[in-house]
Design a protein around this motif. Sequence first.
Motif, PDB file in Angstrom:
ATOM      1  N   HIS A 174       0.871  -1.175   0.000  1.00 55.77           N
ATOM      2  CA  HIS A 174       0.000   0.000   0.000  1.00 55.77           C
ATOM      3  C   HIS A 174       0.908   1.224   0.000  1.00 55.77           C
ATOM      4  O   HIS A 174       2.130   1.103  -0.158  1.00 55.77           O
ATOM      5  CB  HIS A 174      -0.927  -0.014   1.220  1.00 55.77           C
ATOM      6  CG  HIS A 174      -2.048  -0.996   1.082  1.00 55.77           C
ATOM      7  ND1 HIS A 174      -2.046  -2.226   1.698  1.00 55.77           N
ATOM      8  CD2 HIS A 174      -3.201  -0.923   0.372  1.00 55.77           C
ATOM      9  CE1 HIS A 174      -3.149  -2.881   1.371  1.00 55.77           C
ATOM     10  NE2 HIS A 174      -3.868  -2.121   0.565  1.00 55.77           N
ATOM     11  N   ASP A 255      -1.416  -0.945  -4.178  1.00 58.48           N
ATOM     12  CA  ASP A 255      -2.865  -0.749  -4.133  1.00 58.48           C
ATOM     13  C   ASP A 255      -3.246   0.608  -3.549  1.00 58.48           C
ATOM     14  O   ASP A 255      -2.491   1.189  -2.758  1.00 58.48           O
ATOM     15  CB  ASP A 255      -3.507  -1.832  -3.246  1.00 58.48           C
ATOM     16  CG  ASP A 255      -3.430  -3.203  -3.878  1.00 58.48           C
ATOM     17  OD1 ASP A 255      -2.818  -3.324  -4.967  1.00 58.48           O
ATOM     18  OD2 ASP A 255      -3.977  -4.152  -3.283  1.00 58.48           O
ATOM     19  N   ASP A 256      -4.425   1.046  -3.918  1.00 58.23           N
ATOM     20  CA  ASP A 256      -5.000   2.265  -3.325  1.00 58.23           C
ATOM     21  C   ASP A 256      -4.053   3.454  -3.417  1.00 58.23           C
ATOM     22  O   ASP A 256      -3.812   4.141  -2.424  1.00 58.23           O
ATOM     23  CB  ASP A 256      -5.395   2.006  -1.856  1.00 58.23           C
ATOM     24  CG  ASP A 256      -6.406   0.880  -1.714  1.00 58.23           C
ATOM     25  OD1 ASP A 256      -7.605   1.154  -1.804  1.00 58.23           O
ATOM     26  OD2 ASP A 256      -5.978  -0.290  -1.550  1.00 58.23           O
ATOM     27  N   HIS A 366      -8.993  -1.104  -9.105  1.00 59.23           N
ATOM     28  CA  HIS A 366      -9.055  -1.710  -7.774  1.00 59.23           C
ATOM     29  C   HIS A 366     -10.497  -1.580  -7.281  1.00 59.23           C
ATOM     30  O   HIS A 366     -10.747  -1.513  -6.093  1.00 59.23           O
ATOM     31  CB  HIS A 366      -8.074  -0.973  -6.858  1.00 59.23           C
ATOM     32  CG  HIS A 366      -7.790  -1.657  -5.549  1.00 59.23           C
ATOM     33  ND1 HIS A 366      -7.647  -3.025  -5.427  1.00 59.23           N
ATOM     34  CD2 HIS A 366      -7.619  -1.164  -4.290  1.00 59.23           C
ATOM     35  CE1 HIS A 366      -7.398  -3.320  -4.162  1.00 59.23           C
ATOM     36  NE2 HIS A 366      -7.385  -2.216  -3.450  1.00 59.23           N
ATOM     37  N   HIS A 370     -14.167  -0.035  -3.373  1.00 58.90           N
ATOM     38  CA  HIS A 370     -13.399  -0.886  -2.465  1.00 58.90           C
ATOM     39  C   HIS A 370     -14.312  -1.722  -1.563  1.00 58.90           C
ATOM     40  O   HIS A 370     -14.254  -1.645  -0.330  1.00 58.90           O
ATOM     41  CB  HIS A 370     -12.427  -0.063  -1.611  1.00 58.90           C
ATOM     42  CG  HIS A 370     -11.199  -0.839  -1.202  1.00 58.90           C
ATOM     43  ND1 HIS A 370     -11.221  -1.779  -0.195  1.00 58.90           N
ATOM     44  CD2 HIS A 370      -9.930  -0.839  -1.673  1.00 58.90           C
ATOM     45  CE1 HIS A 370     -10.011  -2.299  -0.059  1.00 58.90           C
ATOM     46  NE2 HIS A 370      -9.207  -1.747  -0.956  1.00 58.90           N
TER      47      HIS A 370
HETATM   48 ZN   LIG Z   1      -7.124  -1.884  -1.423  1.00 60.67          ZN
END
Ligand SMILES: [Zn+2]
Length: 486
Positions: A174, A255-256, A366, A370
């Motif tokens: 992340h 991610d994110d 993604h 979420h």
């Molecule tokens: Zn995520």
Amino acid sequence: MAGNNDFNQKPNNRNSFRDSNKSKKKSFRTLLIIEAIVLIVIVVGFAYMVLPGFGKHKNDNNNNKPGGAQNTEEVKNSPTKEPTLTPEEQEQQSAEAAEKETEQKIADLVAKADRLALGYDYDKAIDLIKSFGDNYTDYDALTKAIAGYEATKQTLKPFGAYDSVNQINHIFFHTLVADTKKAFDGDYEANGYNYYMTTIGEFNEMMQQMYDDGYVIVSIHDVAKKVKGEDGKTKFVPGDIMLPPDKKPFVISQDDVNYYEYMNDDGFANRIVIDENGRPSTEMKLDDGTVSVGDYDMVPILETFIDKHPDFSYKGAKGIIALTGYEGSMGYRTNDPTSPTYKQDQETVKKIVKVMKEWGWEFASHSYGHRDMGKATYSFTKKDTDRWMKEVGSLIGPTDIYIFPFGIDIETTMGHYESDKFKYIKSLGFDYFCGVYKDPWIQVKEDYVRMTRRPLDGQAMLQFPERLKDLFDLSKVVDKSRPKLK
Ligand SMILES: [Zn+2]
């Protein structure tokens, strides 16, 4: 014209010298002759000074005679002390200069090709050398370089140290913690960061250990690729990554990369930017209120690492950036049409994406919101994916990678996906589906690829350290400032 005076004086001097004891008639004739001489001298002098080229040749040969070079330009251009070069010497001099220039050109070309070869792109390196021209074989440095690349090519193996595509790791992170004091300050979010985030120090140590162990970043599109079969239909097959026998290909993703609001002032970068050198970078608000551009998250940190170690990236591959949509993308609130910078932010994100793609980065969905896409209904999945396509996909361009939120797969089947959810997402162009698992795992199906990813976060390091033994010496990785997991 000062020059004219000089010329006038000469005949005058001569005049007084001659005109001593003759009669007036004789004097008169002498005067006429002198006047004629003066006139000739003036005309010649004028031509000497004004007409280009006049007397030049004479001057070249009479440099040492006083008054031989009246033209100041001539004086400047002629070497006054060194002897003039013969035509042969001049020819030799220019030949030497041309040779030096060619040598430099060759050195530059080989350096560039070496860089490509370091990134395992031997064919491109060879093509680059050959771009020198048909006469490249005349130069040892060029033929030697090509021979070297060809020799290394002979040693390459499919997937390097691995026997099959099944052994290839896909690791993910992340947003990296840039300021551990702020992230682990004991506030409401601190325990979450401790579970799911990795610090910059940890990331750097991980990359160093993986690099030292022979790992090389590859694109997921090289792990498995789409080909056209004999029947004319496209299908996915394991890729043909060719690496030296001690190298281990792996995929990396993040991610994110949205820089959510809740992370503000918690020790993270604020957004992705393109720096003054045209390189993907990050921006972070510092304690003193100033904004700094630099290596505050994975994208620029990996760029710096690969710049130092070009053999850490296979043919320029970098990482996959996974984006949700509910708070915009990459730190820009492109989800909010009421934002005063809405239009401008959309353009900025487009520009950043364009540069990042040029630098080898890839992008993934993604999901928009979420959510757990395993539990999600078909209608929710459709709505969520449509919204992501509209608000994020429209900015980043076509992508075929879908990274599941929480790593929860859309289906639990070990066979072939069959749900309507899969069919719908697939219909929008997604072919690569990524979940999370502790070990490398991949399925290359005819119509899609499924590849799980290994988390390298606080939870993995602190709760399941034995799972990472094959990758790291964790005693050197884990940040001392991490509190205990709660
Ligand atoms: Zn995520």
